[in-house]
Design a protein around this motif. Structure first.
Motif, PDB file in Angstrom:
ATOM      1  N   GLY A 183     -13.268   3.555  18.352  1.00 48.60           N
ATOM      2  CA  GLY A 183     -12.307   3.029  19.149  1.00 48.60           C
ATOM      3  C   GLY A 183     -11.884   3.777  20.289  1.00 48.60           C
ATOM      4  O   GLY A 183     -11.789   5.002  20.322  1.00 48.60           O
ATOM      5  N   CYS A 184     -11.291   2.912  21.224  1.00 54.04           N
ATOM      6  CA  CYS A 184     -10.831   3.747  22.571  1.00 54.04           C
ATOM      7  C   CYS A 184      -9.287   3.171  22.788  1.00 54.04           C
ATOM      8  O   CYS A 184      -8.935   2.076  22.765  1.00 54.04           O
ATOM      9  N   VAL A 185      -8.376   4.271  22.690  1.00 55.12           N
ATOM     10  CA  VAL A 185      -7.068   3.782  22.922  1.00 55.12           C
ATOM     11  C   VAL A 185      -6.600   3.807  24.378  1.00 55.12           C
ATOM     12  O   VAL A 185      -6.970   4.758  25.218  1.00 55.12           O
ATOM     13  N   GLY A 236     -18.312  -8.584  21.490  1.00 60.68           N
ATOM     14  CA  GLY A 236     -18.800  -9.018  19.785  1.00 60.68           C
ATOM     15  C   GLY A 236     -19.511  -7.487  19.005  1.00 60.68           C
ATOM     16  O   GLY A 236     -19.612  -7.563  17.996  1.00 60.68           O
ATOM     17  N   SER A 237     -19.884  -6.383  19.888  1.00 61.04           N
ATOM     18  CA  SER A 237     -20.446  -5.292  19.232  1.00 61.04           C
ATOM     19  C   SER A 237     -19.491  -4.155  19.071  1.00 61.04           C
ATOM     20  O   SER A 237     -18.786  -3.850  20.028  1.00 61.04           O
ATOM     21  N   ALA A 238     -19.374  -3.621  17.962  1.00 55.84           N
ATOM     22  CA  ALA A 238     -18.241  -2.572  17.638  1.00 55.84           C
ATOM     23  C   ALA A 238     -18.711  -1.391  18.107  1.00 55.84           C
ATOM     24  O   ALA A 238     -19.910  -1.092  18.433  1.00 55.84           O
ATOM     25  N   LEU A 239     -17.644  -0.607  18.712  1.00 54.76           N
ATOM     26  CA  LEU A 239     -18.006   0.636  19.315  1.00 54.76           C
ATOM     27  C   LEU A 239     -18.552   1.599  18.321  1.00 54.76           C
ATOM     28  O   LEU A 239     -17.794   1.797  17.419  1.00 54.76           O
ATOM     29  N   PRO A 240     -19.576   2.221  18.517  1.00 52.37           N
ATOM     30  CA  PRO A 240     -20.347   3.000  17.497  1.00 52.37           C
ATOM     31  C   PRO A 240     -19.631   4.539  17.424  1.00 52.37           C
ATOM     32  O   PRO A 240     -18.632   4.776  18.349  1.00 52.37           O
ATOM     33  N   ARG A 241     -19.591   4.945  16.325  1.00 52.39           N
ATOM     34  CA  ARG A 241     -19.046   6.346  16.111  1.00 52.39           C
ATOM     35  C   ARG A 241     -19.794   7.394  16.663  1.00 52.39           C
ATOM     36  O   ARG A 241     -21.013   7.573  16.507  1.00 52.39           O
ATOM     37  N   ASP A 292     -16.019  12.804  19.091  1.00 53.19           N
ATOM     38  CA  ASP A 292     -15.283  11.554  19.172  1.00 53.19           C
ATOM     39  C   ASP A 292     -15.058  11.046  20.548  1.00 53.19           C
ATOM     40  O   ASP A 292     -15.208   9.653  20.694  1.00 53.19           O
ATOM     41  N   ARG A 293     -14.833  12.002  21.602  1.00 49.71           N
ATOM     42  CA  ARG A 293     -14.589  11.613  22.855  1.00 49.71           C
ATOM     43  C   ARG A 293     -15.827  10.706  23.630  1.00 49.71           C
ATOM     44  O   ARG A 293     -15.557  10.369  24.538  1.00 49.71           O
ATOM     45  N   VAL A 294     -16.909  11.025  23.018  1.00 55.39           N
ATOM     46  CA  VAL A 294     -18.010  10.262  23.602  1.00 55.39           C
ATOM     47  C   VAL A 294     -17.980   8.886  23.563  1.00 55.39           C
ATOM     48  O   VAL A 294     -18.579   8.152  24.612  1.00 55.39           O
ATOM     49  N   VAL A 295     -17.262   8.467  23.017  1.00 53.99           N
ATOM     50  CA  VAL A 295     -17.007   6.874  22.817  1.00 53.99           C
ATOM     51  C   VAL A 295     -16.403   6.273  24.142  1.00 53.99           C
ATOM     52  O   VAL A 295     -16.642   5.323  24.432  1.00 53.99           O
ATOM     53  N   VAL A 296     -15.617   7.080  24.749  1.00 53.72           N
ATOM     54  CA  VAL A 296     -15.117   6.717  26.016  1.00 53.72           C
ATOM     55  C   VAL A 296     -16.184   6.664  27.081  1.00 53.72           C
ATOM     56  O   VAL A 296     -16.427   5.448  27.898  1.00 53.72           O
ATOM     57  N   THR A 297     -17.110   7.663  26.975  1.00 53.25           N
ATOM     58  CA  THR A 297     -18.139   7.470  27.794  1.00 53.25           C
ATOM     59  C   THR A 297     -19.018   6.328  27.843  1.00 53.25           C
ATOM     60  O   THR A 297     -19.468   5.653  28.653  1.00 53.25           O
ATOM     61  N   TYR A 298     -19.116   5.945  26.390  1.00 51.61           N
ATOM     62  CA  TYR A 298     -20.008   4.817  26.005  1.00 51.61           C
ATOM     63  C   TYR A 298     -19.520   3.552  26.654  1.00 51.61           C
ATOM     64  O   TYR A 298     -19.839   2.746  27.052  1.00 51.61           O
ATOM     65  N   PHE A 299     -17.946   3.318  26.384  1.00 49.95           N
ATOM     66  CA  PHE A 299     -17.428   2.286  26.878  1.00 49.95           C
ATOM     67  C   PHE A 299     -17.427   2.063  28.389  1.00 49.95           C
ATOM     68  O   PHE A 299     -17.786   0.866  28.854  1.00 49.95           O
ATOM     69  N   ASP A 300     -17.142   3.189  29.064  1.00 47.66           N
ATOM     70  CA  ASP A 300     -17.405   3.262  30.446  1.00 47.66           C
ATOM     71  C   ASP A 300     -18.923   2.688  30.898  1.00 47.66           C
ATOM     72  O   ASP A 300     -19.143   2.163  31.786  1.00 47.66           O
ATOM     73  N   ARG A 301     -19.773   3.269  30.016  1.00 47.92           N
ATOM     74  CA  ARG A 301     -21.330   3.148  30.551  1.00 47.92           C
ATOM     75  C   ARG A 301     -21.662   1.309  30.313  1.00 47.92           C
ATOM     76  O   ARG A 301     -22.235   0.948  31.128  1.00 47.92           O
TER      77      ARG A 301
END
Length: 472
Positions: A285-287, A313-318, A322-331
């Motif tokens: 998740g992204c806080v 509807g797609s869960a943010l992957p692990r 961990d910080r890579v998830v922020v880049t994923y969400f921005d992408r």
């Protein structure tokens, strides 16, 4: 006692070994020919950035994206604060050709999704170039095996006519960052240049910014960690399957617009221990640190400290780290356009909340801000944009004045104490509410030959100061 090996089995093994060895030798023998052909997919690009006082050259390696002469430069090639209008005289060089020979290029802008910059070379050179897509047979062949060998191209400097040279290594690790990325044992290509497999098929693009950490000792101090970064070569490349669509994303505007914007600021990865405490299992998740004023996120009801768990509807992957998830969400946001609606699943306290936000075009960026250089005063005044308010934590209705973009050290303003990034709120005791108003007041002072001084009210780090600028 060991049983003798049947003769037929030995013959089969020998034939297989010879065939395998011959295949490897053929692949090795083919490399020079493959290298010679694939060098046509890379170029060196030189351009000049105009500032108030000089004209600075920059040289980067780049790859050829298509038959229309589109050239791709890595994100770090151009400072994000530089106006596109200040980028001048793009020159495209062929590897190994005399540096006195070059073709002109036109800057097309920066793609907000990949961060790549795009340039189009003049038509006369295009026939001598081959796009990397011409070698894309392996892009969809699946993930490379650990230990597999890959190779790429490096380019020497301008003083050596950008001579190309060969690099090769084996894959030691593959991970998501968030695009699938291969890490080799040694350097495989210059940053921004393509990487190929043994058969010469396009496998990915080398990326810079990855270094190796060492411990340095001295007689007087204990060991200190030192990061060594090779700026000319990289051992890391993003797989072609992850970024092949990026090659066609040449922007239609210099600013890269339209740019989809949500307005959730300062995203941080959810700590795995927090996920465990909240009984979220392996959920990522992204806080949200801050929901920006006037943004789609605010209009949709997103709150500070909400934890974004899913998009559409797609869960943010692990990811690891961990910080890579922020880049994923921005992408994921970058793949969308203004006007698109995104559905966000957020955790607020112990409750899951579904939020729908309609994205809009991002507010004016720093590189788009208007600016004027006052040579006599010795500084450049830049328009105050939305991002300045975010950094200074100033609400929209309190945004006014201008920013000192550049300050000449020996100039009147610099001598008085003005520094780059200072916020100028008043000129000669009068509040300046807009960029146009500030420029008009400063222009009057600049043109007044009898003026001996003037006063600026500035803010730096939340502290205000009055600066008396002497002109004579």
């Amino acid at each position: 006692m060991m049983k003798p090996i049947p003769l037929n089995f030995l013959r089969i093994a020998i034939v297989a070994f010879v065939a395998c060895t011959a295949s490897v030798m053929r692949a090795a023998d083919d490399i020079p020919a493959l290298f010679k052909e694939r060098v046509k997919s890379v170029v060196a690009v030189e351009f000049f950035t105009e500032s108030e006082l000089d004209r600075r050259p920059t040289i980067v390696s780049a790859l050829v994206a298509d038959t229309a002469g589109t050239i791709v430069l890595p994100p770090t090639a151009i400072n994000n604060f530089v106006q596109p209008s200040k980028l001048k005289d793009f020159r495209i060089y062929l590897p190994g050709r005399p540096a006195s020979e070059y073709s002109s290029g036109e800057y097309l802008g920066q793609d907000p999704l990949s961060g790549w910059h795009f340039v189009r070379v003049e038509e006369k050179l295009r026939a001598q170039l081959v796009p990397v897509t011409a070698f894309a047979a392996a892009v969809d062949a699946g993930e490379p095996a650990l230990g597999a060998e890959f190779w790429g191209i490096g380019l020497r400097g301008k003083d050596e006519d950008f001579a190309p040279y060969f690099l090769a290594s084996r894959i030691s690790h593959v991970q998501s960052m968030p695009e699938r990325t291969a890490i080799a044992l040694a350097e495989v290509a210059s940053p921004g240049l393509p990487v190929f497999d043994r058969a010469g098929a396009f496998a990915g693009v080398a990326v810079g910014g990855f270094g190796q950490t060492y411990v340095q000792f001295s007689r007087n101090d204990r060991g200190l960690p030192v990061m060594l970064l090779n700026m000319e070569e990289s051992s890391v490349f993003v797989l072609g399957s992850a970024i092949k669509s990026w090659l066609t994303r040449a922007p239609s505007t210099l600013s890269g617009r339209p740019i989809a914007w949500l307005g959730a600021y300062g995203l941080q990865p959810m700590d795995p221990e927090v996920a465990s405490f909240l009984k979220l299992g392996d959920q990522s998740g992204c806080v949200v640190s801050e929901v920006l004023e006037g943004s789609p996120a605010e209009a949709a009801g997103l709150k500070n400290r909400d934890i974004i768990l899913a998009i559409d509807g797609s869960a943010l992957p692990r990811f690891k780290p961990d910080r890579v998830v922020v880049t994923y969400f921005d992408r994921e946001l970058g793949k969308r356009k203004p006007g698109d609606t995104v559905a966000l699943t957020v955790l607020r306290g112990s409750e899951r909340v579904e939020i729908k936000a309609t994205l809009v075009d991002q507010p004016k960026l720093f590189r788009e801000a208007d600016r004027t250089y006052f040579e006599k005063l010795g500084f450049t005044a830049r328009e105050f944009v939305y991002g300045d308010g975010v950094v200074r934590r100033v609400k929209v209705d309190g945004q006014k004045g201008v920013i000192a973009q550049f300050v000449k050290n020996s100039g009147p303003a610099g001598t008085a104490g003005l520094r780059p990034d200072d916020w100028i709120i008043e000129v000669d005791g009068s509040e300046v509410k807009t960029y146009a108003e500030a420029v008009a007041k400063l222009a009057v002072i600049e043109s007044d030959t009898n003026r001996t001084d003037f006063v600026l009210l500035t803010s730096r780090g939340g502290e205000t100061a009055v600066l008396r600028v002497k002109l004579k």
